[in-house]
Design an enzyme around this catalytic site. Sequence first.
Site, PDB file in Angstrom:
ATOM      1  N   ASP A  49       1.019  -1.174   0.061  1.00 42.81           N
ATOM      2  CA  ASP A  49       0.015   0.026  -0.100  1.00 42.81           C
ATOM      3  C   ASP A  49       0.845   1.351   0.021  1.00 42.81           C
ATOM      4  OD1 ASP A  49      -2.662   1.348   0.500  1.00 42.81           O
ATOM      5  OD2 ASP A  49      -1.582   2.011   2.315  1.00 42.81           O
ATOM      6  N   GLU A 121      -1.617  -5.323  -3.813  1.00 42.27           N
ATOM      7  CA  GLU A 121      -0.888  -4.573  -2.957  1.00 42.27           C
ATOM      8  C   GLU A 121       0.336  -5.390  -2.613  1.00 42.27           C
ATOM      9  OE1 GLU A 121      -4.031  -1.219  -1.330  1.00 42.27           O
ATOM     10  OE2 GLU A 121      -3.279  -2.897  -0.071  1.00 42.27           O
TER      11      GLU A 121
END
EC number: 3.1.26.3
Length: 229
Positions: A49, A121
Amino acid sequence: MKLAADLQAFEQKLGHRFRDPSLLVQAVTHSSLSSATRPDNQRLEFLGDRVLGLAMAEALLQADMAAAEGQLAPRFNALVRKEACADVAREIGLGEVLKLGRSEMLSGGRRKEALLGDAMEAVIAAVYLDAGFDAARAIVRQLWGPRIGRVEQDARDAKTALQEWVQARGQQPPSYTALGRSGPDHQPVFTVEVRLTSGESEQAQAGTKRAAEQAAAKALLARMEGRNG
Protein backbone atom coordinates in the site's frame (compact mmCIF):
# COMPACT_ATOMS: atom_id res chain seq x y z
CA MET A 1 3.92 -28.46 -10.53
CA LYS A 2 0.74 -26.83 -11.80
CA LEU A 3 1.02 -24.02 -9.24
CA ALA A 4 4.62 -23.35 -10.25
CA ALA A 5 3.61 -23.24 -13.93
CA ASP A 6 0.69 -20.93 -13.15
CA LEU A 7 2.94 -18.55 -11.21
CA GLN A 8 5.46 -18.49 -14.05
CA ALA A 9 2.69 -17.56 -16.47
CA PHE A 10 1.53 -14.89 -14.02
CA GLU A 11 5.05 -13.46 -13.86
CA GLN A 12 4.88 -12.89 -17.60
CA LYS A 13 1.58 -11.02 -17.29
CA LEU A 14 2.97 -9.01 -14.40
CA GLY A 15 6.16 -8.16 -16.23
CA HIS A 16 8.58 -9.24 -13.51
CA ARG A 17 10.55 -12.46 -13.07
CA PHE A 18 11.23 -13.03 -9.37
CA ARG A 19 14.74 -13.83 -8.21
CA ASP A 20 13.13 -15.05 -4.97
CA PRO A 21 9.95 -16.93 -6.00
CA SER A 22 8.94 -17.38 -2.35
CA LEU A 23 8.02 -13.69 -2.24
CA LEU A 24 5.45 -14.19 -4.98
CA VAL A 25 4.10 -17.32 -3.27
CA GLN A 26 3.60 -15.33 -0.06
CA ALA A 27 1.97 -12.46 -1.96
CA VAL A 28 -0.70 -14.75 -3.39
CA THR A 29 -1.35 -16.69 -0.15
CA HIS A 30 -4.53 -15.61 1.62
CA SER A 31 -4.85 -15.82 5.41
CA SER A 32 -7.41 -18.62 5.01
CA LEU A 33 -4.55 -20.91 3.93
CA SER A 34 -1.74 -19.60 6.14
CA SER A 35 0.08 -21.62 8.79
CA ALA A 36 3.20 -21.42 10.93
CA THR A 37 5.27 -22.49 7.94
CA ARG A 38 3.17 -20.77 5.26
CA PRO A 39 2.98 -16.98 5.81
CA ASP A 40 0.07 -15.09 4.31
CA ASN A 41 0.13 -11.83 2.37
CA GLN A 42 -1.14 -9.42 5.04
CA ARG A 43 2.24 -7.95 5.95
CA LEU A 44 3.10 -7.59 2.27
CA GLU A 45 -0.23 -5.86 1.70
CA PHE A 46 0.68 -3.30 4.38
CA LEU A 47 3.99 -2.56 2.67
CA GLY A 48 2.58 -2.64 -0.83
CA ASP A 49 0.00 0.00 0.00
CA ARG A 50 2.84 2.39 0.86
CA VAL A 51 4.97 1.47 -2.16
CA LEU A 52 1.98 1.97 -4.48
CA GLY A 53 1.22 5.31 -2.83
CA LEU A 54 4.73 6.65 -3.31
CA ALA A 55 4.98 5.43 -6.90
CA MET A 56 1.59 6.90 -7.75
CA ALA A 57 2.24 10.25 -6.07
CA GLU A 58 5.46 10.56 -8.05
CA ALA A 59 3.75 9.60 -11.31
CA LEU A 60 0.97 12.16 -10.80
CA LEU A 61 3.41 14.96 -10.03
CA GLN A 62 5.34 14.21 -13.20
CA ALA A 63 2.20 13.85 -15.31
CA ASP A 64 0.94 17.34 -14.45
CA MET A 65 3.62 19.75 -13.28
CA ALA A 66 1.11 22.57 -12.82
CA ALA A 67 -1.50 20.71 -10.74
CA ALA A 68 -2.21 21.98 -7.23
CA GLU A 69 -2.46 19.69 -4.21
CA GLY A 70 -6.24 20.04 -4.27
CA GLN A 71 -6.27 18.64 -7.81
CA LEU A 72 -3.75 15.89 -7.15
CA ALA A 73 -5.40 14.45 -4.03
CA PRO A 74 -8.63 13.20 -5.67
CA ARG A 75 -6.66 11.80 -8.60
CA PHE A 76 -4.39 9.94 -6.18
CA ASN A 77 -7.33 8.56 -4.21
CA ALA A 78 -9.02 7.34 -7.40
CA LEU A 79 -5.91 5.44 -8.47
CA VAL A 80 -4.92 3.73 -5.21
CA ARG A 81 -8.33 2.78 -3.80
CA LYS A 82 -9.18 -0.90 -3.46
CA GLU A 83 -11.50 -0.87 -6.48
CA ALA A 84 -8.70 0.31 -8.76
CA CYS A 85 -6.27 -2.26 -7.36
CA ALA A 86 -8.86 -5.01 -7.86
CA ASP A 87 -9.46 -3.92 -11.46
CA VAL A 88 -5.74 -4.17 -12.20
CA ALA A 89 -5.63 -7.56 -10.47
CA ARG A 90 -8.42 -8.84 -12.74
CA GLU A 91 -6.64 -7.59 -15.85
CA ILE A 92 -3.53 -9.65 -15.10
CA GLY A 93 -5.36 -12.73 -13.83
CA LEU A 94 -4.23 -12.47 -10.21
CA GLY A 95 -7.36 -14.18 -8.94
CA GLU A 96 -6.48 -17.33 -10.86
CA VAL A 97 -3.25 -17.89 -8.90
CA LEU A 98 -4.43 -17.00 -5.40
CA LYS A 99 -3.85 -19.67 -2.74
CA LEU A 100 -7.08 -19.86 -0.75
CA GLY A 101 -8.56 -22.03 1.96
CA ARG A 102 -11.45 -24.27 0.98
CA SER A 103 -14.18 -22.11 2.54
CA GLU A 104 -12.84 -18.94 0.93
CA MET A 105 -12.57 -20.67 -2.42
CA LEU A 106 -16.14 -21.98 -2.24
CA SER A 107 -17.47 -18.53 -1.38
CA GLY A 108 -15.99 -17.05 -4.56
CA GLY A 109 -12.83 -15.60 -3.05
CA ARG A 110 -11.05 -15.36 -6.39
CA ARG A 111 -13.59 -12.73 -7.47
CA LYS A 112 -13.92 -10.73 -4.25
CA GLU A 113 -12.94 -7.10 -4.72
CA ALA A 114 -11.32 -6.56 -1.32
CA LEU A 115 -9.35 -9.80 -1.56
CA LEU A 116 -8.09 -8.96 -5.06
CA GLY A 117 -7.16 -5.42 -4.08
CA ASP A 118 -5.21 -6.62 -1.05
CA ALA A 119 -3.39 -9.25 -3.09
CA MET A 120 -2.45 -6.68 -5.74
CA GLU A 121 -0.82 -4.51 -3.08
CA ALA A 122 0.99 -7.58 -1.74
CA VAL A 123 2.37 -8.37 -5.20
CA ILE A 124 3.69 -4.81 -5.51
CA ALA A 125 5.45 -5.23 -2.16
CA ALA A 126 6.91 -8.55 -3.32
CA VAL A 127 8.38 -6.87 -6.39
CA TYR A 128 9.80 -4.11 -4.19
CA LEU A 129 11.48 -6.60 -1.84
CA ASP A 130 12.72 -8.70 -4.74
CA ALA A 131 14.22 -5.96 -6.90
CA GLY A 132 13.86 -2.55 -5.24
CA PHE A 133 11.74 0.54 -5.70
CA ASP A 134 12.71 1.16 -9.33
CA ALA A 135 11.28 -2.22 -10.31
CA ALA A 136 8.11 -1.67 -8.28
CA ARG A 137 7.67 1.79 -9.79
CA ALA A 138 8.02 0.37 -13.29
CA ILE A 139 5.35 -2.26 -12.57
CA VAL A 140 2.95 0.33 -11.18
CA ARG A 141 3.40 2.64 -14.17
CA GLN A 142 3.01 -0.24 -16.60
CA LEU A 143 -0.16 -1.62 -15.03
CA TRP A 144 -1.78 1.70 -14.09
CA GLY A 145 -0.59 3.63 -17.16
CA PRO A 146 -3.93 4.06 -18.98
CA ARG A 147 -5.66 4.99 -15.73
CA ILE A 148 -3.14 7.73 -14.96
CA GLY A 149 -3.95 9.29 -18.32
CA ARG A 150 -7.67 9.50 -17.67
CA VAL A 151 -7.67 10.00 -13.90
CA GLU A 152 -8.74 13.65 -13.95
CA GLN A 153 -12.07 12.66 -15.47
CA ASP A 154 -12.43 9.60 -13.24
CA ALA A 155 -11.58 11.53 -10.07
CA ARG A 156 -14.48 13.90 -10.66
CA ASP A 157 -16.95 11.20 -9.78
CA ALA A 158 -20.71 11.41 -10.07
CA LYS A 159 -21.29 11.96 -6.34
CA THR A 160 -18.96 14.95 -6.33
CA ALA A 161 -20.51 16.35 -9.51
CA LEU A 162 -24.04 15.99 -8.12
CA GLN A 163 -23.10 17.66 -4.84
CA GLU A 164 -21.51 20.59 -6.67
CA TRP A 165 -24.62 20.90 -8.88
CA VAL A 166 -27.09 21.11 -5.98
CA GLN A 167 -24.92 23.38 -3.86
CA ALA A 168 -24.58 25.79 -6.76
CA ARG A 169 -28.39 26.07 -6.63
CA GLY A 170 -28.54 26.69 -2.90
CA GLN A 171 -29.60 23.19 -1.86
CA GLN A 172 -28.21 20.93 0.85
CA PRO A 173 -25.98 18.00 -0.18
CA PRO A 174 -27.85 14.90 -1.39
CA SER A 175 -28.48 12.02 1.00
CA TYR A 176 -27.81 8.35 0.25
CA THR A 177 -29.80 5.47 1.74
CA ALA A 178 -28.97 1.77 1.46
CA LEU A 179 -32.27 0.09 0.60
CA GLY A 180 -31.11 -3.50 0.63
CA ARG A 181 -28.63 -6.19 -0.30
CA SER A 182 -29.37 -9.37 -2.23
CA GLY A 183 -27.51 -12.20 -3.92
CA PRO A 184 -24.89 -14.63 -2.57
CA ASP A 185 -21.96 -13.46 -0.43
CA HIS A 186 -19.49 -13.81 -3.28
CA GLN A 187 -21.63 -11.76 -5.69
CA PRO A 188 -23.78 -9.31 -3.70
CA VAL A 189 -26.08 -6.70 -5.21
CA PHE A 190 -26.59 -3.44 -3.31
CA THR A 191 -29.56 -1.13 -3.87
CA VAL A 192 -29.07 2.54 -3.00
CA GLU A 193 -31.29 5.61 -3.25
CA VAL A 194 -30.04 9.17 -3.59
CA ARG A 195 -32.45 11.97 -2.68
CA LEU A 196 -32.33 15.77 -2.86
CA THR A 197 -33.93 18.09 -0.31
CA SER A 198 -36.20 19.26 -3.15
CA GLY A 199 -37.63 15.73 -3.35
CA GLU A 200 -36.12 14.29 -6.53
CA SER A 201 -34.55 10.84 -6.19
CA GLU A 202 -33.06 7.93 -8.12
CA GLN A 203 -32.21 4.35 -7.27
CA ALA A 204 -29.45 2.12 -8.61
CA GLN A 205 -27.95 -1.33 -8.07
CA ALA A 206 -24.33 -2.48 -8.23
CA GLY A 207 -21.92 -5.02 -6.83
CA THR A 208 -20.62 -2.64 -4.15
CA LYS A 209 -22.36 0.03 -2.09
CA ARG A 210 -19.99 2.67 -3.41
CA ALA A 211 -20.64 1.74 -7.03
CA ALA A 212 -24.40 1.80 -6.42
CA GLU A 213 -24.13 5.28 -4.91
CA GLN A 214 -22.15 6.45 -7.92
CA ALA A 215 -24.66 4.98 -10.36
CA ALA A 216 -27.60 6.56 -8.54
CA ALA A 217 -25.87 9.95 -8.43
CA LYS A 218 -25.04 9.74 -12.12
CA ALA A 219 -28.65 8.94 -13.04
CA LEU A 220 -30.06 11.75 -10.90
CA LEU A 221 -27.53 14.28 -12.17
CA ALA A 222 -28.32 13.40 -15.77
CA ARG A 223 -32.06 13.83 -15.10
CA MET A 224 -31.63 17.15 -13.32
CA GLU A 225 -29.30 18.57 -15.94
CA GLY A 226 -31.68 17.46 -18.70
CA ARG A 227 -34.62 19.08 -16.93
CA ASN A 228 -32.71 22.35 -16.64
CA GLY A 229 -31.56 22.32 -20.22
